[in-house]
Design a protein around this motif. Structure first.
Motif, PDB file in Angstrom:
ATOM      1  N   UNK A  40       0.846  -1.118  -0.210  1.00 55.52           N
ATOM      2  CA  UNK A  40      -0.171   0.152   0.080  1.00 55.52           C
ATOM      3  C   UNK A  40       0.866   1.536   0.131  1.00 55.52           C
ATOM      4  N   UNK A  41       0.809   2.147  -1.145  1.00 57.18           N
ATOM      5  CA  UNK A  41       1.340   3.217  -0.969  1.00 57.18           C
ATOM      6  C   UNK A  41       1.247   4.210  -0.105  1.00 57.18           C
ATOM      7  N   UNK A  50       9.416   5.375   3.506  1.00 61.80           N
ATOM      8  CA  UNK A  50       8.904   6.427   2.749  1.00 61.80           C
ATOM      9  C   UNK A  50       8.183   6.106   1.533  1.00 61.80           C
ATOM     10  N   UNK A  51       8.195   4.990   1.186  1.00 65.60           N
ATOM     11  CA  UNK A  51       7.464   4.580  -0.023  1.00 65.60           C
ATOM     12  C   UNK A  51       7.632   3.000  -0.225  1.00 65.60           C
ATOM     13  N   UNK A  52       6.765   2.593  -1.243  1.00 66.53           N
ATOM     14  CA  UNK A  52       6.495   1.171  -1.487  1.00 66.53           C
ATOM     15  C   UNK A  52       7.730   0.416  -1.494  1.00 66.53           C
ATOM     16  N   UNK A  53       8.172  -0.706  -0.795  1.00 67.43           N
ATOM     17  CA  UNK A  53       9.405  -1.350  -0.996  1.00 67.43           C
ATOM     18  C   UNK A  53       9.112  -2.780  -1.149  1.00 67.43           C
ATOM     19  N   UNK A  93      14.697  -2.529  -1.097  1.00 68.17           N
ATOM     20  CA  UNK A  93      14.682  -2.491  -2.647  1.00 68.17           C
ATOM     21  C   UNK A  93      13.202  -1.853  -2.919  1.00 68.17           C
ATOM     22  N   UNK A  94      13.391  -0.878  -4.027  1.00 67.10           N
ATOM     23  CA  UNK A  94      12.035  -0.251  -4.164  1.00 67.10           C
ATOM     24  C   UNK A  94      11.962  -0.306  -5.838  1.00 67.10           C
ATOM     25  N   UNK A  95      10.654  -0.283  -5.965  1.00 70.13           N
ATOM     26  CA  UNK A  95      10.267  -0.265  -7.718  1.00 70.13           C
ATOM     27  C   UNK A  95      11.096   0.437  -8.421  1.00 70.13           C
TER      28      UNK A  95
END
Length: 148
Positions: A40-41, A50-53, A93-95
């Motif tokens: 969930x973003x 801080x963001x989707x990972x 690891x992030x998109x």
């Protein structure tokens, strides 16, 4: 073909290139690690990430896919593994990240109980596109010895 006798301690190789997509991060985590910061973003934005990972287990799966591709390309006679001794997730690891690997052979020995097999202890490190290590593990792999 690569056999146990072809592998020496200190040997290093770099390989692989996998782009991590938002869709696969959510799909993998939804099935296997449904923590909010993986699926969930908005929830992810409220965490230290801080963001989707990606799930660390997803990073492991991507790393294993690159490792198996490399083994096939080398004609490596792998026979499985009795396990992983150490696993560390070092950075998220992030998109959008592009992952690659480095394999370092730590030591080798012939199996006493199964002389047709060798044991290769190695460290596999996964890097992002910035050259930052995001994960590593140390494991023992079983490898076929060359026939007499």
């Amino acid at each position: 073909m690569e056999f146990f006798e072809d592998i020496v301690a200190g040997q290093k190789s770099r390989f692989g290139s996998r782009r991590v997509t938002r869709e696969e991060v959510i799909e993998f985590a939804s099935r296997y690690d449904p923590q909010p910061f993986h699926i969930d973003d908005e929830a992810a934005a409220a965490t230290h990430f801080k963001r989707l990972c990606a799930s660390g287990w997803h990073t492991c799966a991507l790393t294993m896919a690159m490792f198996v591709e490399e083994m096939k390309a080398r004609g490596h006679q792998g026979l499985g593994s009795p396990g992983v001794d150490e696993l560390r997730w070092l950075k998220p690891v992030y998109p959008g990240d592009v992952l690659s690997c480095e394999l370092e052979v730590l030591d080798t020995r012939r199996s006493r109980s199964r002389p047709e097999r060798g044991i290769v202890r190695h460290r596999l490190t996964t890097y992002n596109q910035n050259g930052e290590a995001v994960m590593h593990f140390t494991a023992n792999g079983m490898v076929a010895v060359r026939g007499d």
